[in-house]
Design a protein around this motif. Sequence first.
Motif, PDB file in Angstrom:
ATOM      1  N   ARG A   1     -10.424   6.706   0.486  1.00  0.00           N
ATOM      2  CA  ARG A   1      -9.301   6.275   1.326  1.00  0.00           C
ATOM      3  C   ARG A   1      -8.003   6.293   0.517  1.00  0.00           C
ATOM      4  O   ARG A   1      -7.911   5.665  -0.530  1.00  0.00           O
ATOM      5  CB  ARG A   1      -9.510   4.858   1.856  1.00  0.00           C
ATOM      6  CG  ARG A   1     -10.552   4.720   2.937  1.00  0.00           C
ATOM      7  CD  ARG A   1     -10.673   3.278   3.401  1.00  0.00           C
ATOM      8  NE  ARG A   1      -9.609   2.873   4.328  1.00  0.00           N
ATOM      9  CZ  ARG A   1      -8.620   2.071   4.031  1.00  0.00           C
ATOM     10  NH1 ARG A   1      -8.486   1.579   2.807  1.00  0.00           N
ATOM     11  NH2 ARG A   1      -7.726   1.739   4.944  1.00  0.00           N
ATOM     12  N   LYS A   2      -7.031   7.045   1.019  1.00  0.00           N
ATOM     13  CA  LYS A   2      -5.715   7.144   0.374  1.00  0.00           C
ATOM     14  C   LYS A   2      -5.779   7.842  -0.986  1.00  0.00           C
ATOM     15  O   LYS A   2      -4.804   7.857  -1.726  1.00  0.00           O
ATOM     16  CB  LYS A   2      -5.069   5.760   0.222  1.00  0.00           C
ATOM     17  CG  LYS A   2      -4.852   5.024   1.545  1.00  0.00           C
ATOM     18  CD  LYS A   2      -4.339   3.613   1.332  1.00  0.00           C
ATOM     19  CE  LYS A   2      -5.404   2.731   0.720  1.00  0.00           C
ATOM     20  NZ  LYS A   2      -4.936   1.346   0.489  1.00  0.00           N
TER      21      LYS A   2
ATOM     22  N   GLU B   1       0.824  -1.211   0.000  1.00  0.00           N
ATOM     23  CA  GLU B   1       0.000   0.000   0.000  1.00  0.00           C
ATOM     24  C   GLU B   1       0.858   1.260   0.000  1.00  0.00           C
ATOM     25  O   GLU B   1       0.585   2.224  -0.725  1.00  0.00           O
ATOM     26  CB  GLU B   1      -0.907   0.024   1.233  1.00  0.00           C
ATOM     27  CG  GLU B   1      -2.117  -0.882   1.151  1.00  0.00           C
ATOM     28  CD  GLU B   1      -2.969  -0.772   2.405  1.00  0.00           C
ATOM     29  OE1 GLU B   1      -3.959  -0.011   2.394  1.00  0.00           O
ATOM     30  OE2 GLU B   1      -2.655  -1.440   3.394  1.00  0.00           O
ATOM     31  N   ILE B   2       1.908   1.241   0.814  1.00  0.00           N
ATOM     32  CA  ILE B   2       2.801   2.397   0.905  1.00  0.00           C
ATOM     33  C   ILE B   2       3.526   2.612  -0.428  1.00  0.00           C
ATOM     34  O   ILE B   2       3.655   3.746  -0.909  1.00  0.00           O
ATOM     35  CB  ILE B   2       3.816   2.215   2.043  1.00  0.00           C
ATOM     36  CG1 ILE B   2       3.101   2.125   3.407  1.00  0.00           C
ATOM     37  CG2 ILE B   2       4.827   3.359   2.052  1.00  0.00           C
ATOM     38  CD1 ILE B   2       2.283   3.337   3.770  1.00  0.00           C
ATOM     39  N   ASP B   3       3.964   1.522  -1.028  1.00  0.00           N
ATOM     40  CA  ASP B   3       4.633   1.623  -2.333  1.00  0.00           C
ATOM     41  C   ASP B   3       3.701   2.236  -3.369  1.00  0.00           C
ATOM     42  O   ASP B   3       4.109   3.078  -4.173  1.00  0.00           O
ATOM     43  CB  ASP B   3       5.095   0.237  -2.807  1.00  0.00           C
ATOM     44  CG  ASP B   3       6.281  -0.279  -2.001  1.00  0.00           C
ATOM     45  OD1 ASP B   3       6.923   0.536  -1.311  1.00  0.00           O
ATOM     46  OD2 ASP B   3       6.556  -1.494  -2.063  1.00  0.00           O
ATOM     47  N   GLN B   4       2.451   1.806  -3.343  1.00  0.00           N
ATOM     48  CA  GLN B   4       1.467   2.321  -4.302  1.00  0.00           C
ATOM     49  C   GLN B   4       1.221   3.818  -4.089  1.00  0.00           C
ATOM     50  O   GLN B   4       1.011   4.562  -5.052  1.00  0.00           O
ATOM     51  CB  GLN B   4       0.155   1.546  -4.166  1.00  0.00           C
ATOM     52  CG  GLN B   4      -0.863   1.856  -5.250  1.00  0.00           C
ATOM     53  CD  GLN B   4      -2.107   0.985  -5.128  1.00  0.00           C
ATOM     54  OE1 GLN B   4      -2.285   0.243  -4.159  1.00  0.00           O
ATOM     55  NE2 GLN B   4      -2.971   1.050  -6.117  1.00  0.00           N
TER      56      GLN B   4
ATOM     57  N   MET C   1       0.357  13.114  -0.081  1.00  0.00           N
ATOM     58  CA  MET C   1      -0.320  11.813   0.018  1.00  0.00           C
ATOM     59  C   MET C   1       0.656  10.647  -0.170  1.00  0.00           C
ATOM     60  O   MET C   1       0.238   9.492  -0.220  1.00  0.00           O
ATOM     61  CB  MET C   1      -1.438  11.725  -1.020  1.00  0.00           C
ATOM     62  CG  MET C   1      -2.564  12.727  -0.827  1.00  0.00           C
ATOM     63  SD  MET C   1      -3.619  12.355   0.589  1.00  0.00           S
ATOM     64  CE  MET C   1      -4.552  10.951  -0.028  1.00  0.00           C
ATOM     65  N   LYS C   2       1.938  10.949  -0.283  1.00  0.00           N
ATOM     66  CA  LYS C   2       2.946   9.901  -0.415  1.00  0.00           C
ATOM     67  C   LYS C   2       3.347   9.441   0.986  1.00  0.00           C
ATOM     68  O   LYS C   2       4.423   9.751   1.486  1.00  0.00           O
ATOM     69  CB  LYS C   2       4.139  10.417  -1.223  1.00  0.00           C
ATOM     70  CG  LYS C   2       3.777  10.744  -2.668  1.00  0.00           C
ATOM     71  CD  LYS C   2       4.964  11.277  -3.461  1.00  0.00           C
ATOM     72  CE  LYS C   2       4.541  11.562  -4.908  1.00  0.00           C
ATOM     73  NZ  LYS C   2       5.656  12.082  -5.737  1.00  0.00           N
ATOM     74  N   PHE C   3       2.450   8.678   1.582  1.00  0.00           N
ATOM     75  CA  PHE C   3       2.591   8.281   2.978  1.00  0.00           C
ATOM     76  C   PHE C   3       3.814   7.393   3.213  1.00  0.00           C
ATOM     77  O   PHE C   3       4.188   6.587   2.357  1.00  0.00           O
ATOM     78  CB  PHE C   3       1.347   7.522   3.449  1.00  0.00           C
ATOM     79  CG  PHE C   3       0.054   8.267   3.272  1.00  0.00           C
ATOM     80  CD1 PHE C   3      -0.028   9.626   3.541  1.00  0.00           C
ATOM     81  CD2 PHE C   3      -1.092   7.622   2.844  1.00  0.00           C
ATOM     82  CE1 PHE C   3      -1.219  10.316   3.390  1.00  0.00           C
ATOM     83  CE2 PHE C   3      -2.289   8.294   2.680  1.00  0.00           C
ATOM     84  CZ  PHE C   3      -2.357   9.642   2.956  1.00  0.00           C
TER      85      PHE C   3
END
Length: 545
Positions: free
Chosen positions: A238-239, A36-39, A48-50
């Motif tokens: 979400r995200k 998810e983080i990579d995406q 939004m680049k968490f």
Amino acid sequence: MKNIITLLVIFILIGCKEQEKKEAIQYFKKYDETAEIDQQQSHENSRMKFKLLQSKFLNMNEVFEPFQKDLEQFSEEEYNRLKPLIIERSIPVIQQSIKEGNLSYEKLTLFYLYRIRKFESDSTKYLNAIISLNPNVIQEAKERDKAAKEKEVDISSVFGMPILLKDNINTTNMVTTAGALALKDNQTNDAFITKQLKTNKALILGKVNLSEWAYYFCSGCPLGYSAIGGQTLNPYGRKVFETGGSSAGSGVATAANYAVATIGTETAGSITSPSSQNSVVGLKPTIGLLSRSGIVPISSTLDTPGPMTKSVIDNYILLKALLGKDTSDEKSFELTEDEKQFKTQNLEGKKLGVFTALLNDSIYKKTIDEIKSAGATIVEISPEQTSLQGFLTLLNIDMKHDLPKYLNDKKVSEKTVKDLVVFNEQDSILRAPYGQQLFEGIVKDTTSADAFVKVKSNLKEAGLSYFKVFETEKLDAILSINNFHSAYSAVAEYPNLTIPMGYKETGEPISLTFIGLPKTEFKLLSLGMAFEKLTKERKLPKDYE
């Protein structure tokens, strides 16, 4: 020997059953979020680049532990039966259902607890909106039920209504963290507004996540992130969409129907921004109308709490419950009875300022046309852009002095912003993964006392100058989008009321913000009520129905 073996077997079996029982109630489970983080790194919005989603600190199973037995008796069938009575319902409607015996304050509280657990324990739907819950809230709800049998309850009151507070507002039986690990054990007395809610017999359901230190901590970092609570997510995407900040958890929890309403705080846009992004009604009042005592500060000049609700009527009811003169807050004041008049009125005959530059926005343009068709007089305005130079200096110097005052009597080791910077440097990955650039700026800021007075004076003058059109055109309010003019409203100390006005093609919420003169909150709410009835734009997030 045989007896010893038998006893051992029994103990082992009991131990296994206890372990099975423990495992059975682990609703919240951490998972691998690497993919998810990579995406997220391909998101077009840099904020939004968490770097992480789940909190590395909270154990939500522990947060919910006090409610295990009660929730075991609350079934999915009961939850679904109560949904039509609670979801998206106003305070008067909920109170009427309780009055008629179709609902109780205890059932209402259990419903919200069940709903929060239901979504927050789902790895595909959690919003990271909750930091803590009041362990006594069910017992308090039972007491409200008992009291309601002895005395009739006003259906336009917060009596028995579960309310969530932003976690920079002090509460006696839940720590107040501001989202920061340095305050993870910060036990406090109730804030003045917390006391007001309790005096009016509201239920404090718990505390919600926020942008750490009310988003005056890191620069360019994600809205809604805190070391304590993790990354708050927007239920409308979400995200995908930002939560707005810093009252991210307040906006998200209200939108997702995690409580009847929430309380946020604002310095410049921190109520209007998340209210807009989450399609809820948010009021940032005139500074001093609501007490700031017992709230982790940024700026004693500009800070204010405010109600965040699903409807204008609820905002009005919650505002009334929060009112009160606080002698420990030098800016605190009370409205006259005339100033507190709230009338459901038509837009006909009202004179409203509209920003010419914003009419390029199709949703804003359509909304203004509707308001005009309802009989309002629309005046296009193009205020001269005045400089807000020194705005960060104002926040820097206020926080440099105001935060130590707050921390002075607290049982925490760090007492100054410099102390906090050092604390975070000891484990930046856990404590400040996005940096602490603004805190470092506060430490470095050496603005003198005389220069600071001038900065504040210049900013106040700039804000008043920007809104001088109020007087020249005799306007009832000025209409903006989201938090577009929050900085000017902040330095002028003008109230803002944000109300849903639609959704972009992407599904992202967008709101109309009413800007008023000082002490006109109830006038704004009256206008807002007329606008809300005219448009009825708010929709429940699709996956949270």
